[in-house]
Scaffold this motif. Structure first.
Motif, short mmCIF file in Angstrom:
data_model
loop_
_atom_site.label_atom_id
_atom_site.label_comp_id
_atom_site.label_asym_id
_atom_site.label_seq_id
_atom_site.Cartn_x
_atom_site.Cartn_y
_atom_site.Cartn_z
N THR A 43 -2.23 -9.65 6.34
CA THR A 43 -1.63 -8.62 5.49
C THR A 43 -2.66 -7.51 5.31
O THR A 43 -3.83 -7.78 5.07
N PHE A 44 -2.22 -6.26 5.41
CA PHE A 44 -3.09 -5.10 5.36
C PHE A 44 -2.95 -4.38 4.02
O PHE A 44 -1.84 -4.16 3.54
N PHE A 45 -4.08 -3.98 3.44
CA PHE A 45 -4.06 -3.19 2.22
C PHE A 45 -4.95 -1.96 2.40
O PHE A 45 -6.08 -2.07 2.90
N ASN A 46 -4.44 -0.80 1.99
CA ASN A 46 -5.20 0.44 2.03
C ASN A 46 -6.19 0.49 0.87
O ASN A 46 -6.11 -0.30 -0.07
N GLN A 47 -7.10 1.47 0.91
CA GLN A 47 -8.12 1.63 -0.13
C GLN A 47 -7.53 1.71 -1.53
O GLN A 47 -8.13 1.24 -2.49
N ASP A 48 -6.36 2.35 -1.66
CA ASP A 48 -5.77 2.55 -2.99
C ASP A 48 -5.02 1.32 -3.50
O ASP A 48 -4.40 1.35 -4.55
N GLY A 49 -5.05 0.23 -2.74
CA GLY A 49 -4.39 -1.00 -3.15
C GLY A 49 -2.97 -1.14 -2.64
O GLY A 49 -2.34 -2.17 -2.82
N SER A 50 -2.44 -0.10 -1.99
CA SER A 50 -1.08 -0.17 -1.45
C SER A 50 -1.08 -1.01 -0.17
O SER A 50 -2.07 -1.07 0.55
N LYS A 51 0.06 -1.63 0.09
CA LYS A 51 0.21 -2.46 1.28
C LYS A 51 0.53 -1.57 2.48
O LYS A 51 1.28 -0.60 2.35
N ALA A 52 -0.02 -1.89 3.63
CA ALA A 52 0.29 -1.18 4.87
C ALA A 52 1.03 -2.15 5.78
O ALA A 52 0.72 -3.34 5.81
N ALA A 53 2.01 -1.63 6.51
CA ALA A 53 2.79 -2.49 7.40
C ALA A 53 1.96 -2.96 8.60
O ALA A 53 2.12 -4.08 9.06
N LEU A 54 1.06 -2.10 9.09
CA LEU A 54 0.35 -2.42 10.32
C LEU A 54 -0.84 -1.49 10.49
O LEU A 54 -0.80 -0.33 10.09
N CYS A 55 -1.88 -1.98 11.10
CA CYS A 55 -3.01 -1.17 11.56
C CYS A 55 -3.50 -1.81 12.85
O CYS A 55 -4.02 -2.93 12.83
N LEU A 56 -3.33 -1.12 13.96
CA LEU A 56 -3.74 -1.68 15.26
C LEU A 56 -5.25 -1.91 15.32
O LEU A 56 -5.71 -2.90 15.88
#
Length: 192
Positions: A56-69
């Motif tokens: 599971t991916f999370f951005n710096q701001d705490g939001s979830k990201a669907a994908l990061c290659l």
């Protein structure tokens, strides 16, 4: 005690954490902060069983990201270094396979990861002429892609400032450019 690994891939940096946490968004904000935490672009939580890792991916701001290659690649590289087997990495919507061949890591994916692909709107090109050959692609996060650009001459942070100044993408956008020569592809990315 929290055990984490730091990984760098193609201009991105990640913190990899095995297991899940009750309030991941709060934890991510603390970890990802560049001044008060470890500092990273994303935090990846993963759980592994046999040769499968669910991530599971999370951005710096705490939001979830669907994908990061880049995140998938970083995790595959770490997992193979720990246990040199062919790993399957499962994200929210996709499964990637990884293996080592000729001492190089390979991560395979299907074209179905592309959620949107289209040329850039004319309005954008009028405001920022550098975007003349650009196209928009989404693989869970949004990118402007500039094919066959002179990688040495193109300053992606400056281009990002131009795009931001013209309010083309209010939330910002990742910019990638690449150049192909024979069987090699050189790539450069600016993260928003």
């Amino acid at each position: 005690m929290l055990i984490a690994q730091k990984a760098h891939t193609n201009g991105n940096d990640f913190v990899l954490i095995e297991g899940s946490h009750d309030e991941p968004s709060k934890l991510v904000k603390k970890i990802a902060h560049r001044r008060t935490g470890i500092g990273c672009d994303q935090v990846l939580f993963y759980q592994k069983k046999n040769d499968i890792a669910q991530v599971t991916f999370f951005n710096q701001d705490g939001s979830k990201a669907a994908l990061c290659l880049n995140g998938v690649y970083a995790l595959a590289n770490y997992l193979i270094a720990q246990s040199p087997i062919n790993w399957q990495i499962k994200t929210q919507h996709h499964t990637f396979t990884s293996h080592i061949s000729n001492d190089q890591l390979h991560v395979a994916f299907c074209q179905e990861i592309i959620l949107d692909y289209r040329p850039i709107e004319r309005l954008f090109v009028e405001k920022v002429p550098t975007l003349n050959n650009a196209f928009f692609i989404s693989v869970g996060n949004h990118h402007l892609v500039l094919p066959e650009a002179d990688l040495r001459a193109l300053e992606l942070p400056e281009l990002a400032k131009q795009i931001e100044a013209n309010a083309l993408f209010p939330d910002g956008i990742n910019i990638s450019t690449f150049k192909q020569k024979n069987l090699e592809t050189q790539m450069k990315t600016h993260e928003r």
